[in-house]
Design a protein around this motif. Structure first.
Motif, PDB file in Angstrom:
ATOM      1  N   UNK A  26      49.271  45.010  30.061  1.00  0.00           N
ATOM      2  CA  UNK A  26      48.513  44.040  30.856  1.00  0.00           C
ATOM      3  C   UNK A  26      49.387  43.288  31.858  1.00  0.00           C
ATOM      4  N   UNK A  27      50.575  42.901  31.448  1.00  0.00           N
ATOM      5  CA  UNK A  27      51.458  42.149  32.352  1.00  0.00           C
ATOM      6  C   UNK A  27      51.782  42.976  33.585  1.00  0.00           C
ATOM      7  N   UNK A  28      52.019  44.270  33.402  1.00  0.00           N
ATOM      8  CA  UNK A  28      52.337  45.150  34.532  1.00  0.00           C
ATOM      9  C   UNK A  28      51.109  45.390  35.401  1.00  0.00           C
ATOM     10  N   UNK A  29      49.937  45.414  34.779  1.00  0.00           N
ATOM     11  CA  UNK A  29      48.699  45.554  35.538  1.00  0.00           C
ATOM     12  C   UNK A  29      48.479  44.330  36.425  1.00  0.00           C
ATOM     13  N   UNK A  30      48.741  43.145  35.904  1.00  0.00           N
ATOM     14  CA  UNK A  30      48.579  41.918  36.698  1.00  0.00           C
ATOM     15  C   UNK A  30      49.526  41.912  37.895  1.00  0.00           C
ATOM     16  N   UNK A  31      50.764  42.320  37.662  1.00  0.00           N
ATOM     17  CA  UNK A  31      51.740  42.355  38.762  1.00  0.00           C
ATOM     18  C   UNK A  31      51.328  43.384  39.819  1.00  0.00           C
ATOM     19  N   UNK A  32      50.838  44.529  39.372  1.00  0.00           N
ATOM     20  CA  UNK A  32      50.393  45.562  40.309  1.00  0.00           C
ATOM     21  C   UNK A  32      49.170  45.086  41.097  1.00  0.00           C
ATOM     22  N   UNK A  33      48.277  44.398  40.411  1.00  0.00           N
ATOM     23  CA  UNK A  33      47.072  43.889  41.068  1.00  0.00           C
ATOM     24  C   UNK A  33      47.442  42.870  42.141  1.00  0.00           C
ATOM     25  N   UNK A  34      48.433  42.056  41.859  1.00  0.00           N
ATOM     26  CA  UNK A  34      48.895  41.071  42.849  1.00  0.00           C
ATOM     27  C   UNK A  34      49.417  41.779  44.099  1.00  0.00           C
ATOM     28  N   UNK A  35      50.173  42.884  43.912  1.00  0.00           N
ATOM     29  CA  UNK A  35      50.673  43.647  45.062  1.00  0.00           C
ATOM     30  C   UNK A  35      49.526  44.250  45.864  1.00  0.00           C
ATOM     31  N   UNK A  36      48.515  44.742  45.162  1.00  0.00           N
ATOM     32  CA  UNK A  36      47.343  45.304  45.831  1.00  0.00           C
ATOM     33  C   UNK A  36      46.613  44.223  46.624  1.00  0.00           C
ATOM     34  N   UNK A  37      46.538  43.028  46.050  1.00  0.00           N
ATOM     35  CA  UNK A  37      45.842  41.916  46.699  1.00  0.00           C
ATOM     36  C   UNK A  37      46.514  41.507  48.009  1.00  0.00           C
ATOM     37  N   UNK A  38      47.823  41.673  48.086  1.00  0.00           N
ATOM     38  CA  UNK A  38      48.545  41.331  49.312  1.00  0.00           C
ATOM     39  C   UNK A  38      48.129  42.222  50.472  1.00  0.00           C
ATOM     40  N   UNK A  39      47.611  43.416  50.175  1.00  0.00           N
ATOM     41  CA  UNK A  39      47.177  44.357  51.209  1.00  0.00           C
ATOM     42  C   UNK A  39      45.663  44.374  51.388  1.00  0.00           C
ATOM     43  N   UNK A  40      44.937  44.113  50.286  1.00  0.00           N
ATOM     44  CA  UNK A  40      43.476  44.189  50.321  1.00  0.00           C
ATOM     45  C   UNK A  40      42.902  43.039  49.492  1.00  0.00           C
ATOM     46  N   UNK A  41      42.322  42.071  50.147  1.00  0.00           N
ATOM     47  CA  UNK A  41      41.828  40.895  49.425  1.00  0.00           C
ATOM     48  C   UNK A  41      40.467  41.100  48.783  1.00  0.00           C
ATOM     49  N   UNK A  42      39.696  42.060  49.288  1.00  0.00           N
ATOM     50  CA  UNK A  42      38.348  42.287  48.753  1.00  0.00           C
ATOM     51  C   UNK A  42      38.422  43.222  47.544  1.00  0.00           C
ATOM     52  N   UNK A  43      39.071  42.725  46.490  1.00  0.00           N
ATOM     53  CA  UNK A  43      39.252  43.520  45.272  1.00  0.00           C
ATOM     54  C   UNK A  43      38.937  42.650  44.054  1.00  0.00           C
ATOM     55  N   UNK A  44      38.591  43.304  42.960  1.00  0.00           N
ATOM     56  CA  UNK A  44      38.305  42.614  41.705  1.00  0.00           C
ATOM     57  C   UNK A  44      38.963  43.369  40.549  1.00  0.00           C
ATOM     58  N   UNK A  45      39.425  42.620  39.577  1.00  0.00           N
ATOM     59  CA  UNK A  45      39.919  43.192  38.326  1.00  0.00           C
ATOM     60  C   UNK A  45      39.044  42.656  37.206  1.00  0.00           C
TER      61      UNK A  45
END
Length: 240
Positions: free
Chosen positions: A74-93
């Motif tokens: 989960x911790x690695x998923x959160x970090x990856x999601x943060x990186x994705x958010x920097x490029x695409x804000x219209x995302x949900x986890x």
């Protein structure tokens, strides 16, 4: 092991473990667990759920399903999601499940201003989970091996992977335990504990609709061939 008439392994990896423990290979059959494909199948996104979680038509949705514990990555998923958010804000986890990391996830979301993008769903009735799979564009549980003084654990079959694939969802996970055997070409697998590779995989799927479609087709083909409960139940009946 000596007196058992026959043993059923749910993956080739499980069979390897049985052999190492002393089971005669001739006594082992590999029969994958079955999925009810009349329930777990591709469907339109549930509008009520889209409204509940403020999901728009073009929102990229990642679904996690499992215990909220360290070994699920989960911790690695959160970090990856943060990186994705920097490029695409219209995302949900969307995170389906309960566990001791709940508060830590909420703290992380607040610290990085992701409260509107990360939703903890808690417990959901099993009969409703197919709606959540179909709400997602990608399914992600990046499990990591757990090694302690008294325990060695790696992900084994994992029903959630097969259920997500049955709904036509590409999987993003890790090269750990039986995950590669379960997912095969129905997703993208990265090294455990590597949030950078995980982010790259999620970004690729977010930006490449054709890739998602290709992996979706692969996933559904594999499920129909291997995880259809009508097929597995027949194999079980023949064995018994």
């Amino acid at each position: 092991y000596e007196h058992g008439t026959h043993f059923i392994a749910v993956t080739p990896k499980s069979k390897e473990c049985m052999i190492k423990e002393g089971v005669n290979e001739s006594k082992i059959s590999i029969i994958y667990p079955g999925i009810d494909l009349s329930i777990f199948k591709p469907e339109e996104k549930d509008r009520a759920l889209m409204e509940r979680y403020n999901i728009e038509k073009d929102t990229f949705v990642i679904l996690f399903s499992g215990r909220l514990v360290e070994e699920k990555g989960i911790i690695y998923l959160l970090k990856a999601f943060k990186q994705l958010f920097l490029k695409h804000e219209n995302i949900k986890l969307l995170m389906l499940g309960k566990g001791p990391l709940r508060e830590r996830i909420l703290e992380y979301a607040k610290k990085h201003s992701l409260e509107k993008n990360i939703h903890l769903l808690g417990f959901t009735e099993y009969t409703q989970t197919h709606k959540l799979y179909n709400l997602a564009d990608v399914f992600c549980v990046p499990s990591i091996p757990l090694y302690t003084r008294i325990l060695k654990w790696e992900e084994q079959f994992g029903y959630v992977f097969a259920e997500a694939m049955a709904c036509g969802k590409p999987v993003v996970s890790t090269i750990s335990g039986s995950i590669p055997e379960v997912v095969e070409d129905g997703g993208i697998l990265v090294k455990p504990k590597n949030s950078g590779e995980l982010a790259d995989a999620l970004i690729s799927l977010c930006e490449n609709g054709d890739l998602r479609k290709d992996l979706s087709r692969n996933a559904m083909r594999l499920v129909k061939e291997r995880y259809d409960s009508k097929v597995t139940s027949k194999r079980l009946a023949e064995l018994y």
